[in-house]
Design a protein around this motif. Structure first.
Motif, short mmCIF file in Angstrom:
data_model
loop_
_atom_site.label_atom_id
_atom_site.label_comp_id
_atom_site.label_asym_id
_atom_site.label_seq_id
_atom_site.Cartn_x
_atom_site.Cartn_y
_atom_site.Cartn_z
N MET A 1 35.29 42.04 46.71
CA MET A 1 36.44 41.29 47.11
C MET A 1 37.69 42.06 47.08
SD MET A 1 37.57 37.56 45.65
CE MET A 1 36.33 36.92 44.84
N ASN A 2 37.36 43.53 46.85
CA ASN A 2 38.53 44.53 46.98
C ASN A 2 39.84 44.01 46.35
OD1 ASN A 2 39.04 47.11 47.94
ND2 ASN A 2 40.01 46.28 50.01
N ILE A 3 39.44 43.60 45.37
CA ILE A 3 40.77 43.43 44.21
C ILE A 3 40.78 44.30 43.29
CG2 ILE A 3 41.98 41.75 42.91
CD1 ILE A 3 40.54 39.74 44.14
N SER A 4 42.04 45.04 43.18
CA SER A 4 41.98 46.23 42.36
C SER A 4 42.13 45.82 40.98
CB SER A 4 43.33 46.98 42.50
OG SER A 4 44.52 46.38 42.32
N LEU A 8 44.13 42.66 39.10
CA LEU A 8 43.66 41.70 38.08
C LEU A 8 44.30 41.69 36.72
CD1 LEU A 8 39.81 42.49 38.50
CD2 LEU A 8 40.94 40.38 39.34
N ARG A 9 44.78 42.99 36.08
CA ARG A 9 45.56 42.91 34.90
C ARG A 9 46.71 42.03 35.42
NH1 ARG A 9 44.35 49.04 34.74
NH2 ARG A 9 42.21 49.04 33.38
N TYR A 10 47.69 42.46 36.47
CA TYR A 10 49.03 41.86 36.93
C TYR A 10 48.65 40.18 36.64
CZ TYR A 10 52.81 40.04 39.27
OH TYR A 10 53.84 39.24 39.53
N TYR A 11 47.50 39.87 37.42
CA TYR A 11 47.33 38.53 37.32
C TYR A 11 47.26 37.87 35.99
CZ TYR A 11 46.43 38.15 42.45
OH TYR A 11 46.62 38.49 43.69
N MET A 41 43.51 33.21 46.01
CA MET A 41 44.67 34.15 45.76
C MET A 41 44.64 35.06 46.56
SD MET A 41 46.27 32.80 43.01
CE MET A 41 47.24 34.29 42.49
N TYR A 42 43.63 35.91 46.94
CA TYR A 42 43.54 36.74 48.02
C TYR A 42 43.88 36.66 49.15
CZ TYR A 42 41.59 40.27 51.11
OH TYR A 42 41.43 41.19 52.27
N CYS A 43 43.60 35.24 49.84
CA CYS A 43 44.04 34.55 51.02
C CYS A 43 45.57 34.56 51.08
CB CYS A 43 42.83 33.34 51.45
SG CYS A 43 41.58 33.88 51.61
N LEU A 44 46.00 33.69 49.91
CA LEU A 44 47.41 33.46 49.92
C LEU A 44 48.15 34.70 50.02
CD1 LEU A 44 47.52 30.57 47.14
CD2 LEU A 44 47.83 30.41 49.50
N LYS A 45 48.02 35.90 49.31
CA LYS A 45 48.44 36.99 49.45
C LYS A 45 48.46 37.64 50.75
CE LYS A 45 48.89 41.37 46.88
NZ LYS A 45 48.10 42.23 46.03
N LYS A 46 47.12 37.61 51.27
CA LYS A 46 47.04 38.23 52.72
C LYS A 46 48.04 37.59 53.45
CE LYS A 46 43.23 38.84 55.95
NZ LYS A 46 41.94 38.65 56.11
N ASN A 47 48.27 36.37 53.52
CA ASN A 47 48.89 35.85 54.56
C ASN A 47 50.28 35.35 54.12
OD1 ASN A 47 46.99 34.81 56.18
ND2 ASN A 47 46.27 33.53 54.81
#
Length: 51
Positions: A1-4, A8-11, A41-47
């Motif tokens: 998913m290419n999430i660093s 993940l630690r921040y979430y 979460m990725y989609c929300l952040k991307k948008n």
């Protein structure tokens, strides 16, 4: 998913991932629903809907 790992630690710090389990070595163990949530979460952040 290419999430660093940083993301993940921040979430986790922001209590967005309280459901993620860890093994005895502290490695995160994601199940299918965890990955679906991260995808949302990725989609929300991307948008631009999440910071």
């Amino acid at each position: 998913m290419n999430i660093s790992t940083y993301t993940l630690r921040y979430y986790e710090k922001e209590a967005l991932l309280p459901f993620v389990k860890r093994n005895e070595n502290g490695v995160r163990l994601f199940n299918e629903s965890d990955l679906e949530f991260l995808h949302v979460m990725y989609c929300l952040k991307k948008n631009g809907n999440v910071h």
